[in-house]
Design an enzyme around this catalytic site. Structure first.
Site, PDB file in Angstrom:
ATOM      1  N   ARG A 276     104.683  45.572  27.545  1.00 34.77           N
ATOM      2  CA  ARG A 276     104.252  44.606  28.548  1.00 34.77           C
ATOM      3  C   ARG A 276     103.116  45.140  29.436  1.00 34.77           C
ATOM      4  NH1 ARG A 276     108.053  40.912  30.606  1.00 34.77           N
ATOM      5  NH2 ARG A 276     109.646  42.375  29.921  1.00 34.77           N
ATOM      6  N   ARG A 312     109.856  32.505  27.696  1.00 37.51           N
ATOM      7  CA  ARG A 312     110.313  33.345  28.802  1.00 37.51           C
ATOM      8  C   ARG A 312     110.870  32.552  29.994  1.00 37.51           C
ATOM      9  NH1 ARG A 312     107.945  36.648  31.436  1.00 37.51           N
ATOM     10  NH2 ARG A 312     109.511  38.280  31.296  1.00 37.51           N
ATOM     11  N   CYS A 343     112.576  18.751  22.902  1.00 37.77           N
ATOM     12  CA  CYS A 343     113.732  17.940  23.294  1.00 37.77           C
ATOM     13  C   CYS A 343     114.885  18.807  23.784  1.00 37.77           C
ATOM     14  CB  CYS A 343     114.153  17.072  22.130  1.00 37.77           C
ATOM     15  SG  CYS A 343     112.860  15.902  21.760  1.00 37.77           S
TER      16      CYS A 343
HETATM   17  N1  LLP Z   1     110.930  50.604  23.664  1.00 37.93           N
HETATM   18  C1  LLP Z   1     112.082  49.985  23.309  1.00 37.93           C
HETATM   19  C2  LLP Z   1     113.098  50.745  22.595  1.00 37.93           C
HETATM   20  C3  LLP Z   1     112.274  48.639  23.650  1.00 37.93           C
HETATM   21  O1  LLP Z   1     113.406  48.043  23.315  1.00 37.93           O
HETATM   22  C4  LLP Z   1     111.266  47.925  24.359  1.00 37.93           C
HETATM   23  C5  LLP Z   1     111.447  46.520  24.711  1.00 37.93           C
HETATM   24  C6  LLP Z   1     110.076  48.604  24.674  1.00 37.93           C
HETATM   25  C7  LLP Z   1     109.963  49.956  24.320  1.00 37.93           C
HETATM   26  C8  LLP Z   1     108.938  47.953  25.394  1.00 37.93           C
HETATM   27  O2  LLP Z   1     109.291  47.535  26.653  1.00 37.93           O
HETATM   28  P1  LLP Z   1     108.181  46.993  27.671  1.00 37.93           P
HETATM   29  O3  LLP Z   1     107.250  48.138  27.978  1.00 37.93           O
HETATM   30  O4  LLP Z   1     107.450  45.898  26.989  1.00 37.93           O
HETATM   31  O5  LLP Z   1     108.947  46.548  28.823  1.00 37.93           O
HETATM   32  N2  LLP Z   1     111.563  39.609  25.728  1.00 37.93           N
HETATM   33  C9  LLP Z   1     111.737  40.238  27.029  1.00 37.93           C
HETATM   34  C10 LLP Z   1     111.528  41.730  26.969  1.00 37.93           C
HETATM   35  C11 LLP Z   1     112.408  42.424  25.955  1.00 37.93           C
HETATM   36  C12 LLP Z   1     112.112  43.889  25.856  1.00 37.93           C
HETATM   37  C13 LLP Z   1     112.735  44.465  24.642  1.00 37.93           C
HETATM   38  N3  LLP Z   1     112.506  45.853  24.465  1.00 37.93           N
HETATM   39  C14 LLP Z   1     110.807  39.557  28.023  1.00 37.93           C
HETATM   40  O6  LLP Z   1     110.100  38.633  27.639  1.00 37.93           O
HETATM   41  O7  LLP Z   1     110.811  39.901  29.195  1.00 37.93           O
END
Ligand code: LLP
Length: 419
Positions: A276, A312, A343
């Site tokens: 992110r 989201r 829907c």
């Molecule tokens: N490493 C692992 C093992 C992870 O499970 C994740 C994200 C990341 C790195 C990366 O995390 P980030 O830097 O993007 O926070 N769909 C959700 C977020 C799910 C995150 C899953 N794992 C949302 O839209 O907020």
């Protein structure tokens, strides 16, 4: 920090007016800024400059081939969670020696694929998985490099659905049991223990949870060394948050400044897996206003993007700023729900939001949609997935075509008796 700014009252991605892209590709669509992406990657790289480190972009946040190519060229590795993500990362030219593989449910065929490609390491999440990897490596007459993902039981203070480092989460091995599992790994004939992994959650907006987790993890690494288990890599995970509304998450250099002292004397390569923080604010979703509707107690702004394009808000009640693409200083504002055509009552992009009352056909930009936007999109309600555009400077390129109705039925077949 990102490259979506108003110039002469028009929202631009770098030097390209968003409206120009809309005229060419129609709506909805995702647009990403190459400059923002690269600068976010470099911010992490600089923050950990001077110490051995490897940044493995979390492919799940945005698996677009063009984005992976771009980040690969910048020197990024990949954090993957499936065979499909491995395929994408390799196809984008990412060096297998920079690929780490996490996830609680790796299948045998996926393990074999990763072993064949000789990836840097598996981030192992259970004892049975460890044994499965050892068996697969033995059958393939090779060896597997592994890290164990430990669960440090730290509250990342984020949405429960994206919190991963607590005891009740399915992820990792409880830190109290981890020594036992490391000893088991050491005893396995086809496994080389090389690292330790943690990832405590996503959209984390303070440094403290990272610090608390790493204090535990580094203390544990000392225990491991005493037990003659030599850890060469500490993977601090991803999870750094971004500004969606008014959050003030630490910058990569602030995170680095807090965690580098803790990691200073561990003698390890630091691995990290941001998703992110690299791509979130590098992308927006652009949609058109279809209709206005006034119910007894509510106003609705009905737009042509829905929860199938960006889930989201529906899934996590996540806030995404929504701005008119062409600024309308004189427009009246009203409190409305911005909803899509799906829907489901849960199909909304914003709830009770003070919005300028833009006219039918006008464009809106849903900000901060680069991460977990397109990657979580679906064909629900048989809606073709939207195109993705990449901008660099004054140029834009369609990096992913809009799906067609034929794409929707690709691979579907009728049994003989229905012919
Ligand atoms: N490493 C692992 C093992 C992870 O499970 C994740 C994200 C990341 C790195 C990366 O995390 P980030 O830097 O993007 O926070 N769909 C959700 C977020 C799910 C995150 C899953 N794992 C949302 O839209 O907020």
């Amino acid at each position: 920090m990102h490259d979506f700014q108003y110039k002469n009252g028009e929202l631009c991605c770098e030097d390209v007016p968003v409206r120009t892209i809309a005229q060419r590709v129609g709506t909805p669509f995702y647009v990403y800024s190459a400059t923002t992406l690269a600068s976010h990657f470099r911010a992490f790289d600089r923050a950990f400059g001077g110490v051995p480190h490897l940044i493995c972009f979390a492919v799940k946040s945005n698996p677009s081939s063009a984005l992976l190519h771009l980040l690969g060229k910048e020197g990024s590795g990949a954090d993957i969670v499936s065979g499909g993500e491995l395929f994408r990362a390799l196809r984008a030219g990412i060096d297998p020696k920079k690929i780490v593989y996490a996830g609680v449910g790796k299948r045998r065929d996926e393990i074999e694929y990763a072993l064949k490609m000789d990836i840097l390491m598996f981030n192992v999440e259970s004892g049975e998985e460890l044994q499965a990897i050892d068996r697969a490596a033995g059958d393939m007459r090779t060896r597997a490099r592994v890290a164990l993902r430990i669960n440090p039981n730290i509250d990342a203070k984020t949405h429960p659905y994206i919190s991963t480092g607590l005891k009740q989460n399915k992820f990792g091995i409880a830190i109290e049991q981890a020594l036992e599992y490391y000893q088991m790994a050491k005893g396995l004939p086809h496994v080389d223990v090389v690292g330790i992994h943690q990832h405590i959650g996503s959209q984390i907006t303070e440094v403290q949870p990272f610090v608390d987790a790493l204090v535990k993890t580094t203390a544990f690494v000392k225990e491991l060394r005493a037990a003659k288990i030599n850890i060469q890599y500490i993977n601090i995970g991803g999870g750094l948050g971004i500004t969606y509304k008014d959050e003030t998450p630490p910058l990569p250099q602030e995170l680095a400044a807090s965690v580098r002292p803790i990691l200073a004397d561990c003698g390890c390569t630091i691995v990290m897996e941001p998703g992110r923080a690299i791509v979130g604010n590098a992308g927006i979703l652009v949609t058109s206003v279809l209709y206005h509707k006034e119910a007894e107690q509510k106003k609705f702004l009905i737009v042509d993007a829905g929860m199938n394009d960006l889930i989201r808000p529906s899934l996590y009640e996540a806030y995404h700023d929504i701005r008119p693409v062409v600024q309308q200083p004189a427009a009246e504002t009203a409190v409305a729900d911005v909803v899509g055509p799906i829907c489901e009552s849960g199909d909304f992009l914003a709830k009770d939001r003070e919005m300028p009352m833009v006219k039918q056909g006008e464009l809106l930009a849903v900000m901060g949609a680069g991460a977990y936007g397109y990657s979580m999109s679906s064909n629900y309600n048989s809606r073709p997935r939207v195109p993705e555009i990449l901008v660099r400077g004054g140029e834009y390129f369609v990096i992913h075509e809009r799906e067609t109705y034929n794409d929707l039925v690709k691979g579907e077949k009728l049994p003989r008796w229905l012919d």
